[in-house]
Design an enzyme around this catalytic site. Structure first.
Site, PDB file in Angstrom:
ATOM      1  N   ASN A   1     -10.798 -17.546  16.338  1.00 57.06           N
ATOM      2  CA  ASN A   1      -9.397 -18.220  15.991  1.00 57.06           C
ATOM      3  C   ASN A   1      -8.336 -18.044  16.771  1.00 57.06           C
ATOM      4  O   ASN A   1      -7.293 -18.292  16.444  1.00 57.06           O
ATOM      5  CB  ASN A   1      -9.323 -17.456  13.945  1.00 57.06           C
ATOM      6  CG  ASN A   1      -9.962 -17.551  13.611  1.00 57.06           C
ATOM      7  OD1 ASN A   1     -11.217 -16.703  12.902  1.00 57.06           O
ATOM      8  ND2 ASN A   1     -10.659 -18.830  13.203  1.00 57.06           N
TER       9      ASN A   1
ATOM     10  N   VAL B   1      -2.760 -18.862  18.043  1.00 56.07           N
ATOM     11  CA  VAL B   1      -2.864 -18.085  17.007  1.00 56.07           C
ATOM     12  C   VAL B   1      -3.422 -18.958  16.261  1.00 56.07           C
ATOM     13  O   VAL B   1      -2.126 -19.692  15.592  1.00 56.07           O
ATOM     14  CB  VAL B   1      -2.418 -16.562  16.139  1.00 56.07           C
ATOM     15  CG1 VAL B   1      -3.173 -16.632  15.312  1.00 56.07           C
ATOM     16  CG2 VAL B   1      -2.939 -16.239  17.301  1.00 56.07           C
ATOM     17  N   CYS B   2      -4.548 -19.739  15.223  1.00 54.24           N
ATOM     18  CA  CYS B   2      -4.397 -21.032  14.359  1.00 54.24           C
ATOM     19  C   CYS B   2      -5.196 -20.227  13.726  1.00 54.24           C
ATOM     20  O   CYS B   2      -6.824 -19.993  13.250  1.00 54.24           O
ATOM     21  CB  CYS B   2      -5.853 -21.565  15.189  1.00 54.24           C
ATOM     22  SG  CYS B   2      -6.180 -22.818  13.924  1.00 54.24           S
ATOM     23  N   ILE B   3      -4.496 -19.402  12.175  1.00 53.40           N
ATOM     24  CA  ILE B   3      -4.381 -18.999  10.579  1.00 53.40           C
ATOM     25  C   ILE B   3      -3.597 -20.288  10.340  1.00 53.40           C
ATOM     26  O   ILE B   3      -2.881 -20.421  10.062  1.00 53.40           O
ATOM     27  CB  ILE B   3      -4.548 -17.548  10.997  1.00 53.40           C
ATOM     28  CG1 ILE B   3      -3.575 -17.043  11.372  1.00 53.40           C
ATOM     29  CG2 ILE B   3      -6.086 -16.831  11.427  1.00 53.40           C
ATOM     30  CD1 ILE B   3      -3.064 -15.559  11.172  1.00 53.40           C
TER      31      ILE B   3
END
Lengths: 362, 168
Positions: free
Chosen positions: B84, B91-93
Site C-alpha cells: 500500500n 501512503v495509500c490508505i
C-alpha cells in the site's frame, strides 16, 4: 507548563487534577473540526453538533456529517442554544475549576503522606461530589475535628472564588479572573435588559441580524457585486475571483454569527475577513512553487489587470491589513512558542523518544 | 514575519501539543519547523511480529491549507516495500482519502478522511497497515505480487529495508 496551557487549552489539562474525568467533559464541549470550544454551535439533522463556521465550511467541501457520514444540508442546520450556554458557562468556570482541582489534588497528596495541616484548606472544596464528602468526613473524624456538623456548615457557605471585582458595564461582582477572561466580553455583547441578575450565561437574545443569502455570481455584473460588497462595508478591490470568494467567506462568517446567542459586532467579522484574506496571501507565497505553467500565466494576467485598475485601492487596503497584523503578531508568536514546550526535534530512536515524552509528562 | 494563525494552524498546534503530552507507543511526530506547521516529520516503528519489526521509518506529513477539511499526505522518506505504499513513498490508505474520492468503491465512507480524524489516528492506521497489508487496493503492484506469490522473498527484502533504515 502553565505558561502555555491557557493559550492553547486542551481537554488533557484536566488529566492531572483531582477529577480526571473532566477530560471527557471538556472534550465533549469541543468542535470535532477545529477542536476549540464550540462557537455558535449548530445541530445537524443526524444530531451532531459543530461550530457553525466549521460545519458550514466543511459542507461546501463535502455534504456529509464528519462524524457519521450521513448526508446533511446547510439549510437544515439548527442553532443549539443550550449547548452554547453550557459552553459559555464552562469556559467561564474553567480556569477557576482547574486551579481549585489542582490545589485540591496537591492537598490530597499531602494528606496521604500523613500531614495534618489539611483542615483549613478543605473549605476551598467546591465540587459537591458525594464520594468526596464521605471520604472527607472520615479524615475529619480521624483528626478529631467537628465531624458531620462542620460538613453541613461547609456546604452552606458559598465556595470561595478568589478576589472579586466589579464589572464596569453591569456593575455586578465577579471573581476577577472570570471578569477579565470572559465576562466583560459577554457583557459588551449582550443587551443590558437581557442579562439575568445572577447568571454568568447570557439569556438567548433577539438580535436584529438577518442571514445573508448566497449570490448567483453568473448573473451579477462586477459593478453590482461591488455594490453588494460596499453595502456590507467590505473592501471592493481585487479581481472578480477575489470579490466572489470575499463575499462567500463573509457569508459564512455572517450566517454563523447569526447562530450565536451572543453575536459579535459586524466590525469584528470584518476584521476576521481581513485576517482570512491576509492568511490567503501568505499561503500563496508558500505554495507558489507548486503552480503549473497555466497557473502561472493566469496569475500573471490577473496580477497585471488588477494592478492597473486598483493600485491605489490596494495601497489603502495594505495599510489597513498591516494595521491588523501588527496587533496580532505578538499573540501569534506567543501561541507558537507556547505550543513548543521544549526542544522538540524528532529523536533518532524510539527509545530516546519515549524518554523525551517522559520529560514532557513531567 | 510570523505566519498567520488560522483555523488550520490552531488545530495543528493542538494536535502537536496533544501528541507531545501523550503519544502512542512507536510513534513520534512534530512540525519540521515552527515557521511552517503544515509540514511534519514522523518516525514510525515497525510493528512486532512483522517483517518490519525493529525498523524505524521516517515519513513526512504534508497538510493542505484547508486542513482538517482535507486530509494530509503521508510519504515515507525513503520509500519502503509495502503493497500500500507507492514507489515514491506515498501512503495509500482509506483514512487519507476524502469521502468523495473513490472511483473503485473499495472503501467504506466511514473509513475515509473526515475532520474527526487526526494525526494520531492516521499514524496508528499506518502501523496497522504495516502489519496487515491490503492487497485488494494495492498501490505498489510489484509489492502486491511479491507479497502474494513469494512471501519469503518479500520478507527478506523488507528486512533489508529495515537494516538500511537503522543504518546497518
Amino acid at each position: 507548563m502553565s505558561s502555555f496551557v491557557p493559550t492553547v487549552s486542551d481537554p488533557s489539562d484536566f488529566a492531572h487534577c483531582s477529577e480526571p474525568r473532566l477530560v471527557e467533559f471538556d472534550s465533549l464541549l469541543r468542535c470535532h473540526i477545529c477542536k476549540e470550544y464550540q462557537t455558535a454551535p449548530v445541530l445537524t439533522t443526524c444530531g451532531h453538533s459543530y461550530c457553525s463556521v466549521c460545519i458550514r465550511k466543511y459542507l461546501i467541501h463535502t455534504a456529509k456529517c464528519p462524524i457519521c457520514s450521513k448526508e446533511i444540508r446547510e439549510a437544515n442546520l439548527q442553532r443549539n442554544v443550550l449547548l452554547e450556554q453550557v459552553v459559555i458557562c464552562f469556559k467561564t468556570l474553567r480556569d477557576d475549576l482547574l486551579e481549585k482541582l489542582t490545589v485540591e489534588s496537591k492537598v490530597d497528596d499531602r494528606q496521604r503522606r500523613g500531614s495534618c495541616e489539611v483542615i483549613e484548606i478543605d473549605d476551598n472544596v467546591e465540587v459537591d461530589d458525594e464520594l468526596e464528602i464521605v471520604s472527607e468526613t472520615k479524615k475529619r473524624r480521624n483528626v478529631g475535628q467537628g465531624g458531620l456538623e462542620s460538613l453541613f456548615k461547609r456546604k452552606k457557605t458559598p465556595p470561595k472564588v478568589g478576589p472579586l471585582g466589579t464589572c464596569p458595564i453591569c456593575a455586578k461582582q465577579f471573581p476577577i479572573r472570570v471578569l477579565e477572561s470572559e465576562h466583560i466580553d459577554l457583557c459588551l455583547n449582550t443587551p443590558l435588559l437581557e442579562q439575568d441578575k445572577d447568571s454568568i450565561v447570557p439569556k438567548e437574545s433577539e438580535h436584529s441580524y438577518q442571514k445573508l443569502t448566497k449570490l448567483d455570481f453568473s448573473s451579477l455584473s462586477n459593478t453590482t457585486l461591488k455594490q453588494k460588497l460596499a453595502k456590507l462595508e467590505l473592501p471592493t478591490n481585487g479581481n472578480r475571483n477575489q470579490l466572489e470568494s470575499r463575499y462567500n467567506e463573509y457569508l459564512i462568517l455572517w450566517n454563523a454569527n447569526c447562530d450565536s446567542i451572543v453575536p459579535k459586532d459586524p466590525k469584528v467579522l470584518r476584521r476576521q475577513l481581513a485576517q482570512w484574506e491576509s492568511s490567503l496571501k501568505f499561503r500563496k507565497d508558500d505554495h507558489d512553487r507548486q503552480l503549473d505553467k497555466k497557473g502561472w500565466s493566469d496569475l500573471i494576467k490577473q496580477a497585471r489587470n488588477s494592478k492597473m485598475k486598483t493600485r491605489e485601492e490596494q495601497d489603502d487596503a495594505q495599510v489597513e491589513s498591516i494595521d491588523i497584523m501588527s496587533t496580532n503578531e505578538e499573540d501569534d508568536s506567543n501561541l507558537i512558542t507556547s505550543a513548543q514546550p521544549q526542544n522538540c526535534s524528532i529523536q533518532a530512536s524510539t527509545q530516546e523518544s519515549t524518554d523525551h515524552e517522559r520529560v514532557f509528562a513531567d | 514575519m510570523p505566519p498567520r494563525v488560522n483555523t488550520a494552524q490552531r488545530r495543528l498546534l493542538k494536535e502537536y501539543q496533544q501528541l507531545t503530552k501523550d503519544c502512542p507507543e512507536g510513534i513520534v511526530a512534530g512540525p519540521v519547523s515552527e515557521d511552517n506547521l503544515f509540514v511534519w516529520d514522523c518516525l514510525i516503528e515497525g510493528p512486532k511480529d512483522t517483517p518490519y519489526e525493529n525498523g524505524v521509518f521516517p515519513a513526512r506529513l504534508t497538510f493542505p491549507t484547508d486542513y482538517p477539511l482535507s486530509p494530509p499526505k503521508l510519504v515515507f522518506t525513503p520509500s519502503i516495500l509495502h503493497p500500500n505504499i507507492y514507489a515514491n513513498g506515498e501512503v495509500c490508505i482509506s483514512i487519507l482519502h476524502p469521502p468523495g474520492e473513490d472511483p473503485l468503491q473499495y472503501e467504506r465512507p466511514e473509513e475515509r478522511w473526515s475532520p474527526v480524524q487526526n494525526v494520531e489516528k492516521i499514524l496508528l492506521s499506518v502501523m496497522s497497515m504495516l502489519s496487515e497489508p491490503n492487497v485488494e487496493s494495492g498501490a505498489n503492484i510489484d509489492a502486491c505480487v511479491l507479497w502474494r506469490d513469494n512471501r519469503e522473498e518479500f520478507e527478506r527484502r523488507v528486512r533489508a529495508d529495515v537494516r538500511k533504515s537503522l543504518g546497518l
